[in-house]
Design a protein around this motif. Structure first.
Motif, PDB file in Angstrom:
ATOM      1  N   SER A  82      12.218   1.528  11.748  1.00 58.91           N
ATOM      2  CA  SER A  82      11.907   0.077  11.215  1.00 58.91           C
ATOM      3  C   SER A  82      10.574  -0.249  11.490  1.00 58.91           C
ATOM      4  CB  SER A  82      12.777  -0.726  12.105  1.00 58.91           C
ATOM      5  OG  SER A  82      12.415  -0.858  13.416  1.00 58.91           O
ATOM      6  N   ILE A  83       9.954   0.076  12.437  1.00 56.35           N
ATOM      7  CA  ILE A  83       8.405  -0.316  12.788  1.00 56.35           C
ATOM      8  C   ILE A  83       7.547   0.289  11.472  1.00 56.35           C
ATOM      9  CG2 ILE A  83       6.496  -0.079  13.906  1.00 56.35           C
ATOM     10  CD1 ILE A  83       8.236  -0.217  16.448  1.00 56.35           C
ATOM     11  N   GLU A 110       8.928   1.231   8.501  1.00 56.78           N
ATOM     12  CA  GLU A 110       9.403   0.613   7.269  1.00 56.78           C
ATOM     13  C   GLU A 110       8.722  -0.753   7.120  1.00 56.78           C
ATOM     14  OE1 GLU A 110      13.657  -0.125   6.683  1.00 56.78           O
ATOM     15  OE2 GLU A 110      13.009  -1.099   4.745  1.00 56.78           O
ATOM     16  N   ALA A 111       8.662  -1.538   8.189  1.00 52.49           N
ATOM     17  CA  ALA A 111       7.858  -2.776   8.107  1.00 52.49           C
ATOM     18  C   ALA A 111       6.599  -2.644   7.782  1.00 52.49           C
ATOM     19  CB  ALA A 111       8.212  -3.624   9.320  1.00 52.49           C
ATOM     20  N   SER A 112       5.809  -1.856   8.352  1.00 50.10           N
ATOM     21  CA  SER A 112       4.416  -1.457   8.101  1.00 50.10           C
ATOM     22  C   SER A 112       4.117  -1.170   6.663  1.00 50.10           C
ATOM     23  CB  SER A 112       3.845  -0.488   8.933  1.00 50.10           C
ATOM     24  OG  SER A 112       4.163  -0.922  10.223  1.00 50.10           O
ATOM     25  N   ILE A 113       4.915  -0.239   5.923  1.00 49.23           N
ATOM     26  CA  ILE A 113       4.840   0.024   4.516  1.00 49.23           C
ATOM     27  C   ILE A 113       5.180  -1.204   3.728  1.00 49.23           C
ATOM     28  CG2 ILE A 113       5.642   1.316   2.684  1.00 49.23           C
ATOM     29  CD1 ILE A 113       6.332   3.402   4.747  1.00 49.23           C
ATOM     30  N   GLY A 114       6.000  -2.045   4.109  1.00 49.61           N
ATOM     31  CA  GLY A 114       6.778  -3.260   3.312  1.00 49.61           C
ATOM     32  C   GLY A 114       5.592  -4.435   3.393  1.00 49.61           C
ATOM     33  N   MET A 115       4.865  -4.251   4.219  1.00 45.23           N
ATOM     34  CA  MET A 115       3.716  -5.320   4.428  1.00 45.23           C
ATOM     35  C   MET A 115       2.628  -4.833   3.543  1.00 45.23           C
ATOM     36  SD  MET A 115       3.520  -6.950   8.227  1.00 45.23           S
ATOM     37  CE  MET A 115       3.782  -5.108   9.178  1.00 45.23           C
ATOM     38  N   GLY A 116       2.610  -3.731   3.098  1.00 47.10           N
ATOM     39  CA  GLY A 116       1.497  -3.346   2.109  1.00 47.10           C
ATOM     40  C   GLY A 116       0.388  -2.629   3.066  1.00 47.10           C
ATOM     41  N   MET A 117       0.750  -2.090   4.150  1.00 43.43           N
ATOM     42  CA  MET A 117      -0.456  -1.314   4.760  1.00 43.43           C
ATOM     43  C   MET A 117      -0.385  -0.142   4.223  1.00 43.43           C
ATOM     44  SD  MET A 117       0.660  -2.088   8.819  1.00 43.43           S
ATOM     45  CE  MET A 117      -0.609  -2.545   9.816  1.00 43.43           C
ATOM     46  N   GLY A 118      -1.836   0.452   4.288  1.00 40.31           N
ATOM     47  CA  GLY A 118      -1.989   1.897   3.576  1.00 40.31           C
ATOM     48  C   GLY A 118      -1.883   2.973   4.505  1.00 40.31           C
ATOM     49  N   ALA A 119      -1.803   4.234   4.212  1.00 47.10           N
ATOM     50  CA  ALA A 119      -1.388   5.298   5.065  1.00 47.10           C
ATOM     51  C   ALA A 119      -2.410   5.281   6.390  1.00 47.10           C
ATOM     52  CB  ALA A 119      -1.475   6.614   4.270  1.00 47.10           C
ATOM     53  N   ASP A 131      -4.211   2.831   7.486  1.00 44.32           N
ATOM     54  CA  ASP A 131      -3.935   1.714   8.486  1.00 44.32           C
ATOM     55  C   ASP A 131      -2.728   1.921   9.111  1.00 44.32           C
ATOM     56  OD1 ASP A 131      -5.649  -0.122   7.782  1.00 44.32           O
ATOM     57  OD2 ASP A 131      -4.601  -0.880   5.872  1.00 44.32           O
ATOM     58  N   LYS A 160      -3.593   1.930  13.072  1.00 46.53           N
ATOM     59  CA  LYS A 160      -3.140   0.597  13.547  1.00 46.53           C
ATOM     60  C   LYS A 160      -1.562   0.491  14.276  1.00 46.53           C
ATOM     61  CE  LYS A 160      -5.915  -2.314  10.675  1.00 46.53           C
ATOM     62  NZ  LYS A 160      -6.000  -3.136   9.629  1.00 46.53           N
ATOM     63  N   VAL A 161      -0.830   1.546  13.775  1.00 42.36           N
ATOM     64  CA  VAL A 161       0.379   1.419  14.316  1.00 42.36           C
ATOM     65  C   VAL A 161       0.928   2.750  15.026  1.00 42.36           C
ATOM     66  CG1 VAL A 161       2.941   1.417  13.737  1.00 42.36           C
ATOM     67  CG2 VAL A 161       1.167   0.075  12.240  1.00 42.36           C
TER      68      VAL A 161
END
Lengths: 247, 360
Positions: A140-141, A143-152, A154, A158-159
């Motif tokens: 889920s972490i 998925e949320a990161s992708i959903g917020m528009g973070m690039g690969a 990032d 950052k994650v």
């Protein structure tokens, strides 16, 4: 946040390095042993040499290991997962002495062959832990990161890496501790470090040298283990929070 | 605002979305509902390009999204998921500022915005700003999740069963909150759920999907009163008449109520004006005190009665209450008529079960 254990073991290491010869001379007088009680080089400089050797090799293992671990966990790198795991386990299964035997004819005597052996030997825990650390991140972490528009990039920087940092560091610790012991073997090919008095002690049957080296290596291992544990605590303050249950 | 044009999605010959066309208007709270495996999440994820449609096109504000880079598109669309997915190594403040930072907003502006948005979702910034996700309850964490989606002023919000894992009370609070935010900020919200009560409660329009096909798209009221087929009827459940009441409010059905103002005096004699067989009793401030049963008293012009005291908090219907709650109260108190009071207890009218039955 340096722990008590680190301070105590570090102090003991330094005190031993400085005063071991004096104690040796005293014991020699009592026992009237025929052997030399003072090794030509100072234990302190040998310890520093030892730490440097291990640190340099581990650093290379970390750079290459984390890189391979990251590649293996990319979507496009899934095909590499198996070969990368294979390389890691093969390099772990080679005894370091065998690596030395192969490396010396190629790179010559000195510290180079032992650096190669340590590098190869230390790769496995780091690759394994990088992969495990990244894979254990909750989907889920991501998925949320992708959903917020973070690039690969990032997401990786950052994650994934911050959250896997604790696990990766545990691998680095394992590698370092193994390497401190293995590095002593390097003395047979002229690499120096705390292996030097040990090898010459074995050749001359000089118990003084063997005792100096093994006690110093023991203190060094405890010290490095404790120091890396401190570092792990600092780094994982954030990511350890993920393990606490949220209900 | 959002237009899906003949969108289909297949995974190895299996069609999960089958030729769906629909248009979501600006400012709508559009709920997509369906049983598990019906493709509702897939449909939602195609709007922010997390999943690419096999065929068909999707337009946002008239722009074909296949021409926009996924990451850039997603930064302009808020995204909230059931598992929340807060980054555990970042504080609430850092979590909420992720998208504004990606959009390279001014640092000071981001800080102001984070404070304002936390306030809006009902979290006191002075308490929560520097907390970490593990220190939050599920409800608080999802509030942060919503704040994070709102932080970059996205005009469109996608929510994938956001309240599915919360307890009923927290769920209801957050549903009200999202309705409020929706009205206040006039965002277009696409909301996926499998909970029909939730859909009826918050939706401006509902799309029911089954096996990747649209079954019916309409307002909650129309879906309840004119379900298109058996599937929807069974999906709505046998209590759909009651469900309908959850979107109707007391204020639209109440009428004037006769009352006797005690004004500090004892209840005296009633006048001819009273035509019903009951009357509400209020005090000098028009606060509901009870009611008098007149059915047994004699038919003299001047009838002396005593009254039954009630607590308005328990007995009266609120103006903004739904009819569902009111009918429940009627059953509880075995009364066909209930007084309607403001929050402070002031009597402003009454509501009759007969009206509810005939007018809904």
């Amino acid at each position: 946040m340096i722990s008590k254990k680190t301070v105590v073991s570090g102090t003991l290491l330094i005190l031993f390095d400085i005063f071991a010869y004096n104690v040796g001379l005293y014991i020699k007088e009592l026992s009237s042993s025929p052997y030399k009680a003072r090794y030509p080089a100072s234990l302190l400089s040998l310890s520093i040499e030892h730490i440097l050797m291990v640190t340099v090799a581990t650093l290379f293992s970390v750079i290459v290991g984390v890189l391979l671990g990251v590649i293996a966990t990319r979507k496009w790198g899934n095909d590499f997962l198996y070969p990368i795991n294979l390389i890691a386990s093969v390099s772990q299964s080679f005894p370091p002495v065998a690596v030395l035997a192969i490396a010396v004819p190629i790179v010559g005597f000195g510290s180079k062959p032992i650096l190669i052996a340590l590098f190869a030997y230390g790769l496995f825990p780091i690759i394994q832990n990088t992969i495990a650390g990244i894979k254990s991140i909750e989907p889920s972490i991501k998925e949320a990161s992708i959903g917020m528009g973070m690039g690969a990039t990032d997401i990786l920087v950052k994650v994934e890496l911050p959250l896997a940092a604790g696990t990766i560091l545990a691998g680095v610790k394992t590698t370092t501790i193994i390497n401190i012991g293995v590095a002593a073997v390097g003395a047979v090919v002229g690499a120096g470090g705390l292996g030097a008095p040990m090898i010459s002690g074995l050749i001359d049957e000089n118990q003084f040298y063997i005792a100096y080296a093994s006690i110093a290596i023991a203190f060094l291992s405890i010290f490095m283990d404790s120091l890396l544990t401190d570092l792990e605590t600092i780094v994982t303050i954030g990511s350890s929070r993920k393990s606490q249950s949220r209900s | 605002m959002i237009k899906l044009d003949n969108v289909s999605k297949s995974y190895n010959q299996t069609r999960v979305i089958d030729c769906i066309s629909l248009e979501i208007l600006k400012g709508e709270l559009f709920v997509i509902i369906g049983p598990s495996g019906s493709g509702k999440t897939t449909l939602l994820k195609m709007i922010n390009k997390m999943i690419q449609p096999t065929t068909g096109k999707i337009y946002i504000d008239g722009v074909d999204i296949s021409s926009i880079k996924g990451e850039l598109l997603r930064r302009r669309i808020g995204y909230v998921i059931q598992d929340i997915g807060l980054l555990p190594h970042m504080s609430v403040k850092e979590n909420v500022s992720i998208v504004p930072k990606l959009l390279k907003m001014n640092k000071k502006k981001i800080e102001e915005k984070v404070v304002r948005i936390l306030d809006m979702v009902g979290l006191d910034p002075s308490i929560y700003l520097n907390k970490y996700p593990s220190q939050l309850s599920g409800g608080q964490a999802q509030r942060v999740g919503i704040a994070r989606a709102l932080a970059a002023d996205a005009q469109v919000l996608l929510m994938d069963e956001p309240f599915g894992a919360l307890d009923p009370i927290t769920k209801s609070h957050l549903q009200n909150q999202i309705s409020r935010i929706h009205k206040k900020l006039n965002k277009t919200i696409v909301f996926v759920t499998h909970d029909i009560d939730e859909a009826i409660k918050i939706a401006s329009r509902i799309a029911v999907i089954k096996d990747g096909r649209l079954v019916q798209v309409d307002t909650p009221k129309n879906i309840l009163s004119k379900p298109k087929n058996e599937f929807i009827v069974s999906f709505l459940g046998s209590d759909r008449a009651l469900k309908k009441l959850s979107r109707l409010y007391v204020k639209d059905f109440m009428h004037k109520a006769d009352r006797i103002n005690l004004a500090g005096k004892d209840l005296g004699y009633l006048t001819d004006a009273v035509t019903k067989n009951y009357i509400w009793i209020t005090n000098e401030n028009d606060i509901l005190k009870g009611w008098a049963d007149l059915s047994d008293s004699d038919q003299d012009n001047k009838r002396q009665v005593s009254y039954i005291e009630v607590d308005y908090k328990m007995f009266a219907a609120g103006v903004d209450e739904t009819l569902k709650d009111t009918v429940s109260k009627m059953l509880w108190h075995s009364s066909k008529v209930l007084p309607v009071c403001k929050e402070d207890g002031k009597l402003i009218g009454e509501i009759d079960l007969a009206d509810i039955i005939t007018k809904t």
